[in-house]
Design a protein around this motif. Structure first.
Motif, PDB file in Angstrom:
ATOM      1  N   ASN A 113      -0.930  -1.157  -6.870  1.00 56.83           N
ATOM      2  CA  ASN A 113      -0.050  -0.232  -7.563  1.00 56.83           C
ATOM      3  C   ASN A 113       1.369  -0.385  -7.041  1.00 56.83           C
ATOM      4  O   ASN A 113       1.599  -0.905  -5.939  1.00 56.83           O
ATOM      5  CB  ASN A 113      -0.534   1.220  -7.392  1.00 56.83           C
ATOM      6  N   ASN A 161      -0.251   3.175   0.726  1.00 58.07           N
ATOM      7  CA  ASN A 161       1.009   2.584   0.254  1.00 58.07           C
ATOM      8  C   ASN A 161       2.037   2.468   1.356  1.00 58.07           C
ATOM      9  O   ASN A 161       2.159   3.352   2.216  1.00 58.07           O
ATOM     10  CB  ASN A 161       1.609   3.447  -0.861  1.00 58.07           C
ATOM     11  N   GLN A 186      -6.404   5.484  -1.377  1.00 58.15           N
ATOM     12  CA  GLN A 186      -5.189   4.722  -1.707  1.00 58.15           C
ATOM     13  C   GLN A 186      -4.257   4.702  -0.500  1.00 58.15           C
ATOM     14  O   GLN A 186      -4.066   5.715   0.175  1.00 58.15           O
ATOM     15  CB  GLN A 186      -4.480   5.377  -2.893  1.00 58.15           C
ATOM     16  N   GLU A 206     -11.686   8.046  -4.715  1.00 56.96           N
ATOM     17  CA  GLU A 206     -10.726   6.950  -4.512  1.00 56.96           C
ATOM     18  C   GLU A 206      -9.945   7.136  -3.217  1.00 56.96           C
ATOM     19  O   GLU A 206      -9.603   8.258  -2.833  1.00 56.96           O
ATOM     20  CB  GLU A 206      -9.749   6.888  -5.689  1.00 56.96           C
ATOM     21  N   ARG A 212      -0.529   0.976 -12.225  1.00 61.48           N
ATOM     22  CA  ARG A 212      -1.721   0.525 -11.516  1.00 61.48           C
ATOM     23  C   ARG A 212      -2.447  -0.570 -12.309  1.00 61.48           C
ATOM     24  O   ARG A 212      -2.530  -0.503 -13.536  1.00 61.48           O
ATOM     25  CB  ARG A 212      -2.686   1.697 -11.288  1.00 61.48           C
ATOM     26  N   ASN A 258      -6.240  -2.422 -12.070  1.00 58.10           N
ATOM     27  CA  ASN A 258      -7.537  -2.361 -11.418  1.00 58.10           C
ATOM     28  C   ASN A 258      -8.483  -3.453 -11.915  1.00 58.10           C
ATOM     29  O   ASN A 258      -8.407  -3.850 -13.091  1.00 58.10           O
ATOM     30  CB  ASN A 258      -8.211  -1.003 -11.647  1.00 58.10           C
ATOM     31  N   GLN A 281      -5.506   0.426  -3.978  1.00 58.60           N
ATOM     32  CA  GLN A 281      -6.505   1.475  -4.068  1.00 58.60           C
ATOM     33  C   GLN A 281      -7.885   0.868  -4.252  1.00 58.60           C
ATOM     34  O   GLN A 281      -8.025  -0.262  -4.750  1.00 58.60           O
ATOM     35  CB  GLN A 281      -6.208   2.444  -5.219  1.00 58.60           C
ATOM     36  N   GLY A 321     -12.085   2.380  -5.194  1.00 53.04           N
ATOM     37  CA  GLY A 321     -12.835   3.570  -5.539  1.00 53.04           C
ATOM     38  C   GLY A 321     -14.125   3.244  -6.265  1.00 53.04           C
ATOM     39  O   GLY A 321     -14.491   2.081  -6.459  1.00 53.04           O
TER      40      GLY A 321
END
Length: 235
Positions: free
Chosen positions: A50, A100, A98, A96, A230, A232, A81, A83
Motif C-alpha cells: 500500500n 508502514n 499492516q 489484518e 492497496r 492485494n 499488509q 490478512g
C-alpha cells in the motif's frame, strides 16, 4: 411394379410422423445450453502493498501555561499488509495486520517562545484490525477497526538553534477505524482504496536539552488521517 410401389409407400408412411415425434421429444427433453459464471471468492489468505498520503495533528502545550503550537504534519507513507478473509454468501469478514514507514512531518512557530520552533515527525505506524463488509461479485465494501501503534518524534528548537527532544519511549498506542473498497482484477489480484483514522490521545511528556536538564510539564499528541491505495494478492 405399381402394386410394389404402393405397398412400400403404405408401409413407410406411418414411420415418418413417428420419427418426427421422436426428434421433437428428444429436443424438448434436452437441457438448455447455459454458461455458468463463477464469481469472485474473497475467502483465504492475502498479502499486498500500500501507499498514499497522511496528515498527523500535533497539539503542543505547557501544562498551566497554554498552547505552544497547534499544527499538522503531512507527507507520504508506504508499507504492506497481510490478512485472512471468510465469506458467507455476500458477507465478508476478516483479520489484518499492516505496517508502514512514514514521513509525516510539520513545524510551527513556538507561541510561548518568540523565535522558537516546534516540530514533529511520524516515522512509522502499525494497524491490527478486524473487518466486516459485503461483496457484490467483484466489488467489496468494508469497515474496519482495532488497535494502532505509532512512532513519532517531538522536538522544540530554541531561538539559538538549541534542540530539545522528547525524553523516553516515543512509541504510542491507540485505536483506529476505517472504511475501504476493493475491486477484483482476477481471482487472485485486487485493487482498492482505504481511509483510516488513528486516535492518539495527548500525553504528558518531558523534553531534554543536550547536556542540559530535563524539562517537564508538556503535553503532546493528536490524531492521524490516512488515505491509501492497496494492491492485494489472494493465495
Amino acid at each position: 411394379m405399381r402394386v410394389f410401389l404402393l405397398t412400400v409407400f403404405s408401409l413407410t408412411a406411418p414411420m415418418v410422423p413417428a420419427a418426427a415425434a421422436d426428434i421433437s421429444a428428444s429436443s424438448a427433453g434436452a437441457a438448455p445450453n447455459t454458461e455458468i459464471t463463477i464469481g469472485r471468492d474473497w475467502s483465504g489468505f492475502y498479502a499486498g502493498i500500500n501507499g498514499g498520503w497522511g496528515q498527523s495533528h500535533d497539539n503542543r502545550s505547557v501544562i498551566g501555561v497554554g498552547t505552544a503550537a497547534d499544527y499538522d504534519g503531512n507527507g507520504g507513507t508506504v508499507g504492506g499488509q497481510v490478512g485472512y478473509r471468510w465469506q458467507m454468501d455476500g458477507w465478508v469478514s476478516g483479520l489484518e495486520g499492516q505496517g508502514n514507514w512514514a514521513d509525516l512531518s510539520g513545524s510551527s512557530d513556538n507561541l510561548l517562545v518568540p523565535g522558537g520552533i516546534v516540530r514533529s515527525k511520524t516515522k512509522a505506524f502499525g494497524l491490527f484490525t478486524g473487518q466486516v463488509g459485503y461483496a457484490w461479485n467483484d466489488f467489496l465494501v468494508y469497515v474496519k477497526g482495532g488497535a494502532a501503534i505509532t512512532r513519532r518524534n517531538y522536538q522544540f528548537l530554541a531561538p539559538g538553534g538549541v534542540l530539545a527532544s522528547e525524553t523516553g519511549v516515543k512509541t504510542r498506542f491507540g485505536g483506529t477505524v476505517g472504511v475501504g473498497t476493493e475491486y477484483a482484477l482476477s481471482q487472485n489480484w485486487s485493487l482498492g482504496v482505504e481511509y483510516n483514522r488513528i486516535f492518539e490521545t495527548e500525553r504528558d511528556v518531558s523534553f531534554t536539552v543536550p547536556k542540559g536538564p530535563s524539562v517537564q510539564g508538556f503535553k503532546t499528541g493528536g490524531d492521524t488521517d490516512l488515505v491509501l491505495a492497496r494492491l492485494n494478492y489472494k493465495f
